[in-house]
Design an enzyme around this catalytic site. Structure first.
Site, short mmCIF file in Angstrom:
data_model
loop_
_atom_site.label_atom_id
_atom_site.label_comp_id
_atom_site.label_asym_id
_atom_site.label_seq_id
_atom_site.Cartn_x
_atom_site.Cartn_y
_atom_site.Cartn_z
N ASP A 248 -2.29 2.30 -4.53
CA ASP A 248 -3.51 2.72 -3.84
C ASP A 248 -4.59 1.65 -3.99
OD1 ASP A 248 -2.37 5.14 -3.13
OD2 ASP A 248 -3.04 6.15 -4.96
N HIS B 9 0.82 -1.21 0.00
CA HIS B 9 0.00 0.00 0.00
C HIS B 9 0.86 1.27 0.00
CE1 HIS B 9 -3.70 2.00 0.01
NE2 HIS B 9 -4.30 1.47 1.06
#
Length: 409
Positions: A384, A380
Site C-alpha cells: 500500500d 501496488h
C-alpha cells in the site's frame, strides 16, 4: 583422434545459450579445463573449459548461434599444437617469388582480420561498429589481452578529442552513407528487455519519492575513511549505509521485502539484496545474501567483489539467483531522478541518485546541503502507499541520522 566439446549444464531452468566468443582459435594448443569459449545465457556469461588437453579443432557452432545444453560446439584434436606451425610454412613459400609477393599480402590480411573479429564479444563488436573504431588499433586490457567495451569507449573518446581532418566534412556530405548498422541483440539484452516489459505488464507499478540530506553520512565517511580502509581493506562507501537503512525499513514493513506467488504472499525473514551493476553486456543484479546480518565492511567487500566480477564477466548463475529487494544507484552516472522498475518476483526497488548542493530550510534559515533524491518503486498489488512511504521515510531518517543504524531505530 577428436574429442567433442559440449555445452555444459548451465543452471536451473536454463536450457540453451548463445555462443558469445571463441577464446581459442583452430590449431592453438589447449590445456585441460582451459576456457575455450564463452556462452551467453539469460543471466550471465559462462566459460566452457576444454574436456581434454590437445589442439583446438574446428568450430561446430559460430558466434551468435543458439546452442542447447549438451550440444556439440567444437572439437579438440590430439596433439600439442606444434603441428600447426609447419602447416603454415607452405603458404609462406610463394612469398619468396618477387612477382607473387604484392598479390599475396592483401590475401593474407583478410583471414587475420576475420580471426580478430571472431574473438570480440558481441558487446565489444557493437561498440566497435557504433564508434567506428578499428579493433586492430586497440590494446586490450581484458583477460589474455582481450579487448573490452571500456577499451573501445576509451579509444572512441581519444578519437573524438583528436582534431578532425579538414577534408572530412565535404567527404561525409557527398557520400550519402549515414552509417546505419544492424546488430543482433545479445541474449542477455533480450532477457533484460523481456523481464522489464513483463514487470510493467504484470505488476501495478507506482513510485514514491523523498529527498535525503547526506551531510551526516558524508561526515562519517570523511571521519572514518582512512581508519576503516586500513582495518578492513576496503573503502567505506554510501551503499553500505543505504543497505543497512533498507534492512531497517524492510524489518518494519515486511511487505516491501515480500513477493506474490499465485494467490499467496511470501514473506522473507531475511534480506538478500540484489545490487544493480553495469556489466559490458548490460545491467545485471547479483545478490548479496543475508545483508541484514552483515556489518558495513562485509557489505562493502561483497558489493565490490560483485561489481568487479560483473565487469570481468565472471559472475555465476548462483550469484544471480534469488534476491528479495533491489538497490539501483543511477547516481554514479549522474542521474538526478528516476522511476526504477522492480526486478520480478521482487515487489520493490530503491533508486539512488546523484548528490548535489541545494538550498533547504533548516530552523527557519536557508542553508546549502548535499541532497539526494531517493525513489521507491513498488508493486501496488502487494504494497500500500502508506507502507511504501513509511519504508522510504525510514530509510531517509536512518541516512540523515546514522545513529539509528546502531540502535535499530
Amino acid at each position: 583422434m577428436s574429442t567433442e566439446v559440449k555445452v555444459p549444464t548451465l543452471g536451473e531452468s536454463v536450457a540453451e545459450a548463445t555462443i558469445g566468443e571463441w577464446l581459442k582459435k583452430p590449431g592453438e594448443p589447449v590445456a585441460l579445463d582451459e576456457p575455450i569459449a564463452s556462452l551467453e545465457t539469460d543471466k550471465v556469461a559462462v566459460e566452457v573449459g576444454a574436456p581434454v588437453a590437445g589442439v583446438m579443432g574446428q568450430y561446430i557452432a559460430q558466434v551468435g548461434d543458439n546452442v542447447a545444453v549438451g550440444a556439440v560446439i567444437a572439437t579438440i584434436e590430439a596433439g600439442s599444437g606444434a603441428a600447426a606451425a609447419p602447416a603454415a610454412a607452405p603458404a609462406a613459400a610463394p612469398a619468396a617469388a618477387p612477382a607473387a609477393a604484392p598479390a599475396a599480402a592483401p590475401a593474407a590480411a583478410a583471414p587475420a582480420a576475420g580471426n580478430e573479429a571472431a574473438v570480440l564479444s558481441p558487446a565489444v563488436r557493437r561498440a566497435v561498429l557504433e564508434h567506428g573504431i578499428d579493433p586492430a588499433t586497440i590494446k586490450g586490457s581484458g583477460k589474455d589481452g582481450r579487448i573490452t567495451k571500456e577499451d573501445v569507449l576509451a579509444a572512441a573518446a581519444a578519437k573524438s578529442a583528436a582534431p578532425a581532418p579538414v577534408a572530412a566534412a565535404p567527404a561525409a556530405a557527398t557520400s550519402g552513407d549515414r552509417g546505419e548498422e544492424r546488430v543482433k541483440m545479445t541474449r542477455l539484452r533480450q532477457t533484460i528487455a523481456r523481464r522489464l516489459k513483463d514487470a510493467q505488464d504484470t505488476a501495478a507499478l507506482l513510485t514514491t519519492f523523498n529527498d535525503v540530506d547526506m551531510s551526516a553520512v558524508m561526515k562519517a565517511r570523511e571521519t572514518f575513511r582512512d581508519s576503516f580502509e586500513k582495518k578492513h581493506g576496503v573503502r567505506l562507501g554510501f551503499m553500505s549505509f543505504f543497505a543497512k537503512a533498507a534492512c531497517l525499513a524492510l524489518k518494519d514493513i515486511p511487505a516491501v521485502n515480500a513477493r506474490i506467488e499465485g494467490d499467496e504472499i511470501v514473506y522473507h525473514p531475511y534480506v538478500d539484496l540484489s545490487v544493480a551493476v553495469s556489466a559490458p553486456n548490460g545491467l545485471v543484479v547479483p545478490v548479496v545474501r543475508n545483508v541484514d546480518k552483515m556489518g558495513f565492511a562485509d557489505i562493502e567487500k561483497a558489493i565490490a567483489d560483485l561489481g568487479k566480477r560483473a565487469k570481468e564477466g565472471t559472475l555465476t548463475m548462483a550469484d544471480m539467483q534469488g534476491g528479495t529487494f533491489t538497490i539501483s544507484n543511477g547516481g554514479v552516472f549522474g542521474g538526478l531522478m528516476s522511476t526504477p522498475i522492480i526486478n520480478p518476483p521482487q515487489s520493490a526497488v530503491l533508486g539512488l541518485h546523484r548528490i548535489e548542493d541545494r538550498p533547504v530550510v533548516r530552523d527557519g534559515q536557508i542553508v546549502i546541503r548535499p541532497m539526494m533524491y531517493i525513489a521507491l518503486s513498488y508493486d501496488h498489488r502487494l504494497i500500500d502507499g502508506r507502507e511504501a512511504v513509511t519504508a522510504l521515510k525510514t530509510i531517509k531518517e536512518a541516512i540523515e541520522d546514522p545513529t539509528r543504524l546502531l540502535i535499530d531505530l
